[in-house]
Design a protein around this motif. Sequence first.
Motif, PDB file in Angstrom:
ATOM      1  N   PRO B  44     164.378 -63.742  12.288  1.00  0.00           N
ATOM      2  CA  PRO B  44     164.924 -65.030  11.869  1.00  0.00           C
ATOM      3  C   PRO B  44     164.238 -66.186  12.601  1.00  0.00           C
ATOM      4  O   PRO B  44     163.939 -66.077  13.786  1.00  0.00           O
ATOM      5  CB  PRO B  44     166.400 -64.934  12.255  1.00  0.00           C
ATOM      6  CG  PRO B  44     166.468 -63.867  13.303  1.00  0.00           C
ATOM      7  CD  PRO B  44     165.308 -62.945  13.075  1.00  0.00           C
ATOM      8  N   VAL B  45     163.960 -67.246  11.854  1.00  0.00           N
ATOM      9  CA  VAL B  45     163.293 -68.414  12.434  1.00  0.00           C
ATOM     10  C   VAL B  45     164.095 -69.647  12.047  1.00  0.00           C
ATOM     11  O   VAL B  45     164.507 -69.783  10.899  1.00  0.00           O
ATOM     12  CB  VAL B  45     161.855 -68.563  11.874  1.00  0.00           C
ATOM     13  CG1 VAL B  45     161.119 -69.696  12.580  1.00  0.00           C
ATOM     14  CG2 VAL B  45     161.087 -67.267  11.987  1.00  0.00           C
ATOM     15  N   ARG B  46     164.332 -70.546  12.977  1.00  0.00           N
ATOM     16  CA  ARG B  46     164.956 -71.822  12.612  1.00  0.00           C
ATOM     17  C   ARG B  46     164.202 -72.953  13.301  1.00  0.00           C
ATOM     18  O   ARG B  46     163.555 -72.751  14.341  1.00  0.00           O
ATOM     19  CB  ARG B  46     166.430 -71.847  12.976  1.00  0.00           C
ATOM     20  CG  ARG B  46     166.676 -71.829  14.468  1.00  0.00           C
ATOM     21  CD  ARG B  46     168.123 -72.139  14.813  1.00  0.00           C
ATOM     22  NE  ARG B  46     168.302 -71.990  16.261  1.00  0.00           N
ATOM     23  CZ  ARG B  46     167.992 -72.966  17.135  1.00  0.00           C
ATOM     24  NH1 ARG B  46     167.531 -74.112  16.722  1.00  0.00           N
ATOM     25  NH2 ARG B  46     168.164 -72.754  18.427  1.00  0.00           N
ATOM     26  N   VAL B  47     164.287 -74.125  12.707  1.00  0.00           N
ATOM     27  CA  VAL B  47     163.600 -75.285  13.280  1.00  0.00           C
ATOM     28  C   VAL B  47     164.387 -75.763  14.483  1.00  0.00           C
ATOM     29  O   VAL B  47     165.617 -75.722  14.487  1.00  0.00           O
ATOM     30  CB  VAL B  47     163.520 -76.430  12.237  1.00  0.00           C
ATOM     31  CG1 VAL B  47     162.610 -77.541  12.753  1.00  0.00           C
ATOM     32  CG2 VAL B  47     163.034 -75.903  10.920  1.00  0.00           C
ATOM     33  N   GLY B  48     163.674 -76.179  15.489  1.00  0.00           N
ATOM     34  CA  GLY B  48     164.360 -76.695  16.664  1.00  0.00           C
ATOM     35  C   GLY B  48     163.397 -77.467  17.519  1.00  0.00           C
ATOM     36  O   GLY B  48     162.234 -77.642  17.156  1.00  0.00           O
ATOM     37  N   SER B  49     163.882 -77.953  18.645  1.00  0.00           N
ATOM     38  CA  SER B  49     162.966 -78.681  19.517  1.00  0.00           C
ATOM     39  C   SER B  49     162.418 -77.713  20.546  1.00  0.00           C
ATOM     40  O   SER B  49     163.129 -76.877  21.099  1.00  0.00           O
ATOM     41  CB  SER B  49     163.689 -79.854  20.183  1.00  0.00           C
ATOM     42  OG  SER B  49     164.488 -79.365  21.226  1.00  0.00           O
TER      43      SER B  49
END
Lengths: 417, 339
Positions: B44-49
């Motif tokens: 799983p990949v999510r956008v983040g800082s």
Amino acid sequence: MYLADSRGTKAPVAPGTHPGRRGAAVPGTVIALGAVSLITDISSEMVTAVLPLYVVAALGLSPLGFGLLDGLNNGVGALVRLVGGHLADRGGRGHKAVAAVGYGLSAVCKPLLLLAHTIPLIAAVIAVDRTGKGLRTAPRDAMISLATEPEHRGRAFGVHRAMDTTGALLGPLVAFAVLRATIDGYDAVFAVSGCVAALGVLVLVLFVPTPARTADAPPRPSLRDSLTLLRLPALRRLALCAVLLGLTTVSDSFLYLLLQRQLGLSAHLFPLLPLGTAAAFLLLAVPLGALADRIGRRTLFLAGHGALLLAYVLVLARVQGGTAVVGVLALHGAFYAATDGVLAAAAANATPAAQQGAGLALVGTGQALARFTCSLAFGAAWSAWSGHTALAVTATALALSAVAASLLLRTPTEVTA
Amino acid sequence: MTRTTRLLTLLIAVLLLGGIGTGAVLYSADRSGKRGVEQQGGPPVRVGSVSLQSAGRQLVFRNMAWGPHRDELATVPADQPDSERTASGVKCLRFHAAAGTGVCLQAVHGALEDSYRAVILDDRLHELRTFPAAGIPTRARVSPSGHLAAWTVFVSGDSYAGTDFSTRTAIVDTRTWTLHDNLEAYAVIKDGHPFQSHDTNIWGVTFADDSRFYATLATGGHTYLVQGDVTARTLTTLHQNVECPSLSPDGTRIAYKKRAPGAPAEAPWRLYVLDLGTMTETATAEQRNIDDQALWADGSTLVYAIPGDFGADLWTTPADGTGSPRRMVTSALAPAYLG
């Protein structure tokens, strides 16, 4: 003597040529073969342009392992060219058949790249591709010379080489257009390249006439006949000169490296240097080929090496600035335009019609092996002294070789108009 | 065959081959669209800082998993490498970072040709400086202090089916922006004597501090471990048959790929560790061909990439030759530890 023969027996005139309008047009065969080379070079250069990217960026491998097979390929390529030339002369309709096999072999390699994901497999495919190239070169040049009146061969080869180079320049553009359209579509590049190569083979099969053989054609040359071609004084002298001058011709990559270092050229401009040479070659191939027909191929062949010598001197003099770089590349391209097709034309005129394939292959292979030897020697000299000294020594040797070659070629043994 | 038949045959062939070519391009374009969709069972990949000055210890790498964040730098907690990835939006072919400085090697898609550049990033992944690169990126390293960055590219392709490749390595000082464009300009001291050759290639820098580094020097068909000095601009040979060195955190050992005797010529590299004090070599338990610059996870574990289903996976093996290799992260390349 064969000289009288080659003057007496008219070169077989292929369909599509217009004997009535001598010199007015380049024979249709030459245009057709030029088209085949143009299409095939688009296909080859598409692969060449993206192969390093594919190996490093897509497969994540170091391409350094490729170098292993390079030396082997060079040697095999030279031998395959001799075989191709000989086989072409042997068969009744040999030239076209052998050339078709050569082009076909390379065409098959492109889709094979779709399946090759490791360095050894990719290297093997490249080796087969080069075998195809070695096989087709001599019969193709033989067809060009057989279709052309002897006095117009310089221009005919010039037209062929210009079309060939056009394909080489277009290939990378097509490849990157496909990559842009697909994002990482290396498989699409290989598939399109395969289709383009297949089209090249088809144009060869459909539009290149089989060289006609007259009923009183001489018996098929045996292997011994091919090997004893060097007994012909004109061909021997030409082969000797090609080898002598080939031994003093620094390989392209060394020259570009020296140019970059001596003139302090920015590293990221380095990939553009071969394009400069190719552009000059493309522009000058036809006019210089035609000029060779007028003033003599041997003269222009020597003048071409004069241009190369001048390029060496410019690099040695360390003349800085963009003009100097352009000058060196223009001279380098002029050298190719004045020698590549011109040597083939001169060799064709020094070889009996029945043995064109073998004759052209002998001169071509001699030159290729001489240049390979020069590369090895130049590399050693660079390590022992320095690049500058190695080039200075080579330039001196080139000047001496040119003088020797001009003496060797002084005897008029070539049929000229 | 008449002229008309031949032209007709050509026309049909052009249509047929053109159709196949167009089909291949469309298929590939469509598949690249599918690549934008996460793979089944993939990480799983999510956008983040993403920050290079992370609070805890993190692993950052080029995310190779298919999906909208392919090729982006992504982070995971170092102790949970299989957990959800935080994607940064910054794409790099190769990457390394230390002490809040990152070096990202990128492709720039031009109209006619791809070009490449090395970008120095600050700890928020903002571009500080970019430098043109002469070829396809392969290695990147930052010095432990974050002051120096090095990168290697492959330069190639100037003749028909040319298979000659050479490397070019550059170092930049991020304090003064002094650029050492090509380490081949450094003076080479081989076996104690000054040495020069046309065929030297240098690649795979690993930094000891802000002046000393190690790298590979190849000449005459041999490879050498060299110690480099940025101030004196010298390269001194130390050992033979060493490629892509990687210095251990305590500076005493070098992990590297070695052309193992008896290995097949096209897949010759095995992972070794050299003790710089005694110059003894230890083979690791990894028996496969390694074509990567290893990374030290700590003083005793090595991380390296091996080709996998989606480009590459990261594997680990103990540095002392014991144990066995273990897959740490799938679909990942060019790792660095943060914090």
